[in-house]
Design an enzyme around this catalytic site. Structure first.
Site, short mmCIF file in Angstrom:
data_model
loop_
_atom_site.label_atom_id
_atom_site.label_comp_id
_atom_site.label_asym_id
_atom_site.label_seq_id
_atom_site.Cartn_x
_atom_site.Cartn_y
_atom_site.Cartn_z
N HIS A 145 -0.80 7.00 5.31
CA HIS A 145 0.54 6.64 5.76
C HIS A 145 1.45 7.83 5.47
O HIS A 145 1.59 8.23 4.30
CB HIS A 145 1.08 5.41 5.04
N ALA A 151 0.79 -1.23 0.00
CA ALA A 151 0.00 0.00 0.00
C ALA A 151 0.82 1.28 0.00
O ALA A 151 0.27 2.37 0.11
CB ALA A 151 -0.92 0.00 1.22
N ASN A 180 1.57 -3.82 7.84
CA ASN A 180 2.59 -4.35 6.94
C ASN A 180 3.45 -3.22 6.39
O ASN A 180 4.62 -3.41 6.04
CB ASN A 180 1.94 -5.12 5.79
#
Length: 259
Positions: A210, A111, A180
């Site tokens: 993020h 991602a 992850n």
């Protein structure tokens, strides 16, 4: 033409397997899917059958499954593409994967992006400071290890709330379905303890965020990624299976394209 088997047929593996079955990745065919829950409309295999039939096995079933099947795949000489990179916080598993046999281990960026720059900067000299702040809706961040008070604090958040902060190794292990990305950053930097990971719960977060910041001899870096969560599993981003498909395509093509 390479044959690919997919372990797991959920929000990630199901999208990947159906795309491969439809011939959407040049030079690749689907050998089958390994999933005890079944894979309607797709060829199904046992793990042993997948190892025998495939040139590449894609793990898309979670950290515990990777720990079980990953070393067996590599030991048989078959290549492995890892989606659940957070499992690599376990040094013993990492050693088993990379010392198990002739099969090669490949990791999916999933991602986030910017890992190539972090790898380059870390190679020039140790990065002094690396941080990743992940923000998601509260429901997907409640964990079995939380006591009732902590779980209630996260669930009832009416604004941004810091859930946990610590080294990437600790955070990736504590939130196995949601971080992850923290593991991917630490692996790119080459130092689990240098990367600080922060998990935030925000009920207003319509996208998964993020924010990665790093500084060192090579310069200062800031990457921000805002992904739509998967409609089938809000703990993962909708883009992840497409990152997996890109990685499979790159491995099949073996060209000079960017990865």
């Amino acid at each position: 033409m390479i044959a690919v088997a997919v372990v797991g047929c959920g929000a990630i593996g199901g999208v990947v397997a159906r795309a491969l079955d439809a011939g959407e990745v040049a030079g690749v065919r689907l050998a089958g899917v390994v999933d005890p829950a079944g894979a309607p409309g797709l060829p199904q295999l046992s793990l042993e059958g997948a190892i025998e039939a495939a040139d590449l096995v894609v793990e898309a079933a979670g950290q515990s499954v990777l720990a079980d099947v990953g070393p067996r795949v590599v030991a048989a000489g078959t290549d492995l593409l890892v989606v659940s990179v957070g499992a690599l916080t376990d040094d013993a598993l990492l050693a088993r994967l990379y010392g198990a046999g002739e099969g090669r281990v490949h990791l999916v960026t999933g991602a986030i992006g910017g890992l190539d720059m972090l790898r380059s900067a870390a190679r020039m000299g140790p990065l002094e400071k690396v941080r990743i702040v992940t923000t998601k809706k509260p429901a997907g961040l409640v964990q079995p290890w939380m006591d009732e008070a902590e779980a209630r604090r996260v669930r009832s958040a009416d604004g941004p709330v810091e859930v946990r902060r610590g080294p990437a190794r600790e955070i990736a292990a504590a939130f196995p379905r949601s971080t992850n990305v923290a593991a991917a950053v630490a692996l790119a930097v080459g130092d689990w303890d240098r990367v600080e990971a922060v998990v935030m719960a925000d009920p207003a977060a319509t996208l998964t965020s993020h924010v990665i910041t790093a500084s060192g001899a090579a310069g200062d870096y800031r990457f921000e990624i805002r992904n739509r969560p998967s409609p089938d599993n809000p703990t993962t981003s909708q883009v992840v299976p497409y990152a997996v498909l890109k990685a499979i395509g790159d491995l099949a093509a073996r060209t000079g394209s960017f990865r």
